[in-house]
Design a protein around this motif. Structure first.
Motif, mmCIF file in Angstrom:
data_model
loop_
_atom_site.group_PDB
_atom_site.id
_atom_site.type_symbol
_atom_site.label_atom_id
_atom_site.label_comp_id
_atom_site.label_asym_id
_atom_site.label_seq_id
_atom_site.Cartn_x
_atom_site.Cartn_y
_atom_site.Cartn_z
ATOM 1 N N VAL A 83 46.042 64.110 32.606
ATOM 2 C CA VAL A 83 46.773 63.888 33.800
ATOM 3 C C VAL A 83 47.973 63.300 33.606
ATOM 4 O O VAL A 83 49.045 63.878 34.014
ATOM 5 N N SER A 84 48.002 62.015 32.767
ATOM 6 C CA SER A 84 49.308 61.570 32.444
ATOM 7 C C SER A 84 50.184 62.404 31.769
ATOM 8 O O SER A 84 51.532 62.518 32.099
ATOM 9 N N ALA A 85 49.824 63.327 30.942
ATOM 10 C CA ALA A 85 50.669 64.144 30.141
ATOM 11 C C ALA A 85 51.220 65.246 30.852
ATOM 12 O O ALA A 85 52.357 65.593 30.756
ATOM 13 N N ILE A 86 50.381 65.803 31.792
ATOM 14 C CA ILE A 86 50.904 66.757 32.685
ATOM 15 C C ILE A 86 52.269 66.085 33.600
ATOM 16 O O ILE A 86 53.156 66.696 34.040
ATOM 17 N N ILE A 87 51.630 65.116 34.309
ATOM 18 C CA ILE A 87 52.795 64.121 34.852
ATOM 19 C C ILE A 87 53.880 63.984 34.378
ATOM 20 O O ILE A 87 54.881 64.270 34.852
ATOM 21 N N MET A 88 53.969 63.689 33.159
ATOM 22 C CA MET A 88 55.057 63.305 31.999
ATOM 23 C C MET A 88 55.967 64.579 31.948
ATOM 24 O O MET A 88 57.138 64.822 32.223
ATOM 25 N N PHE A 89 55.148 65.839 31.975
ATOM 26 C CA PHE A 89 55.809 67.187 31.722
ATOM 27 C C PHE A 89 57.017 67.382 33.094
ATOM 28 O O PHE A 89 57.927 67.936 32.762
ATOM 29 N N PHE A 90 56.460 66.661 34.139
ATOM 30 C CA PHE A 90 57.354 66.937 35.357
ATOM 31 C C PHE A 90 58.485 65.839 35.635
ATOM 32 O O PHE A 90 59.190 65.855 36.657
ATOM 33 N N THR A 91 58.653 64.906 34.697
ATOM 34 C CA THR A 91 59.501 63.901 35.011
ATOM 35 C C THR A 91 60.729 64.108 34.427
ATOM 36 O O THR A 91 61.051 65.252 33.491
ATOM 37 N N ASN A 92 61.818 63.237 34.517
ATOM 38 C CA ASN A 92 63.355 63.492 34.058
ATOM 39 C C ASN A 92 63.495 62.821 32.803
ATOM 40 O O ASN A 92 64.526 62.677 32.288
ATOM 41 N N ALA A 93 62.294 62.428 31.979
ATOM 42 C CA ALA A 93 62.375 61.731 30.716
ATOM 43 C C ALA A 93 63.031 62.700 29.694
ATOM 44 O O ALA A 93 62.648 63.767 29.682
ATOM 45 N N PRO A 94 63.498 62.265 28.880
ATOM 46 C CA PRO A 94 64.226 63.061 27.738
ATOM 47 C C PRO A 94 63.041 63.737 27.005
ATOM 48 O O PRO A 94 61.810 63.207 26.939
ATOM 49 N N LEU A 95 63.399 64.971 26.532
ATOM 50 C CA LEU A 95 62.300 65.904 25.804
ATOM 51 C C LEU A 95 61.289 64.894 24.580
ATOM 52 O O LEU A 95 60.499 65.223 24.525
ATOM 53 N N ALA A 96 62.237 64.077 23.979
ATOM 54 C CA ALA A 96 61.968 63.477 22.802
ATOM 55 C C ALA A 96 60.585 62.636 23.201
ATOM 56 O O ALA A 96 59.536 62.235 22.614
ATOM 57 N N ILE A 97 60.891 61.806 24.375
ATOM 58 C CA ILE A 97 59.970 60.716 25.114
ATOM 59 C C ILE A 97 58.902 61.635 25.377
ATOM 60 O O ILE A 97 57.784 61.008 25.168
ATOM 61 N N LYS A 98 59.042 62.783 26.111
ATOM 62 C CA LYS A 98 57.797 63.422 26.578
ATOM 63 C C LYS A 98 57.068 63.916 25.237
ATOM 64 O O LYS A 98 55.679 63.731 25.379
ATOM 65 N N ILE A 99 57.613 64.620 24.187
ATOM 66 C CA ILE A 99 56.745 64.753 23.106
ATOM 67 C C ILE A 99 56.049 63.725 22.485
ATOM 68 O O ILE A 99 54.919 63.625 22.162
ATOM 69 N N PHE A 100 56.687 62.538 22.362
ATOM 70 C CA PHE A 100 56.085 61.320 21.660
ATOM 71 C C PHE A 100 55.145 60.764 22.422
ATOM 72 O O PHE A 100 53.953 60.671 21.770
ATOM 73 N N THR A 101 54.992 60.625 23.762
ATOM 74 C CA THR A 101 53.992 60.231 24.399
ATOM 75 C C THR A 101 52.905 60.882 24.493
ATOM 76 O O THR A 101 51.626 60.583 24.457
ATOM 77 N N ASP A 102 53.124 62.344 24.867
ATOM 78 C CA ASP A 102 51.987 63.317 24.665
ATOM 79 C C ASP A 102 51.229 63.403 23.300
ATOM 80 O O ASP A 102 50.113 63.271 23.311
ATOM 81 N N VAL A 103 52.140 63.349 22.288
ATOM 82 C CA VAL A 103 51.538 63.445 20.996
ATOM 83 C C VAL A 103 50.623 62.030 20.685
ATOM 84 O O VAL A 103 49.486 61.975 20.105
ATOM 85 N N THR A 104 51.132 61.149 21.176
ATOM 86 C CA THR A 104 50.487 59.667 20.999
ATOM 87 C C THR A 104 49.131 59.833 21.679
ATOM 88 O O THR A 104 48.092 59.330 21.113
ATOM 89 N N MET A 105 49.171 60.299 23.148
ATOM 90 C CA MET A 105 47.949 60.246 23.759
ATOM 91 C C MET A 105 46.941 61.252 22.998
ATOM 92 O O MET A 105 45.627 60.950 23.239
#
Length: 133
Positions: A83-105
């Motif tokens: 759920v957090s990864a999906i929510i992260m996808f819709f945020t305005n965070a930079p792509l690198a942050i989205k990828i880093f957090t999703d890979v970490t999870m």
């Protein structure tokens, strides 16, 4: 001074665990495992209280003795990370942050599912299977 440090960590982790018990999406058991670890270093009474807690004590003891994680906890943690990864996808965070957090999870989820399950849980699951036959 050392005792104060460990006890401060215990208090912080117990507070975070309490918040996790109330707020969906925030873990409880992880913070209680950390609290028990810190308590074992400098607060024996709190350590005993955590390990004998009616709701969380068995999980904490199982982690300490064998590093086991119940299947239900694995499912809940994995679901919350998804759920957090999906929510992260819709945020305005930079792509690198989205990828880093999703890979970490994802890595945490893989590690979590590689942890053994408590032996008594495996026996209970086997009994349920036998009873349904």
């Amino acid at each position: 001074m050392k005792t104060l440090f460990w006890r401060s960590l215990v208090v912080i982790f117990v507070i975070l665990g309490f918040i996790g018990a109330i707020l969906p999406g925030m873990p409880t058991t992880v913070f209680l495992i950390l609290a028990a670890w810190a308590a074992s270093k400098g607060w024996p009474q709190m350590d005993a209280w955590l390990l004998n807690h009616p709701k969380y004590g068995a999980t904490l003891r199982a982690w300490r003795e064998n590093g086991t994680v119940p299947r239900k906890a694995k499912w809940i943690a994995s679901s919350m990370m998804l759920v957090s990864a999906i929510i992260m996808f819709f945020t305005n965070a930079p792509l690198a942050i989205k990828i880093f957090t999703d890979v970490t999870m994802l890595l945490v989820a893989i590690w979590l599912w590689m942890r053994p399950e408590p032996q008594h849980q495996a026996l209970l699951n086997a009994d349920k299977t036998e009873n349904t036959k």
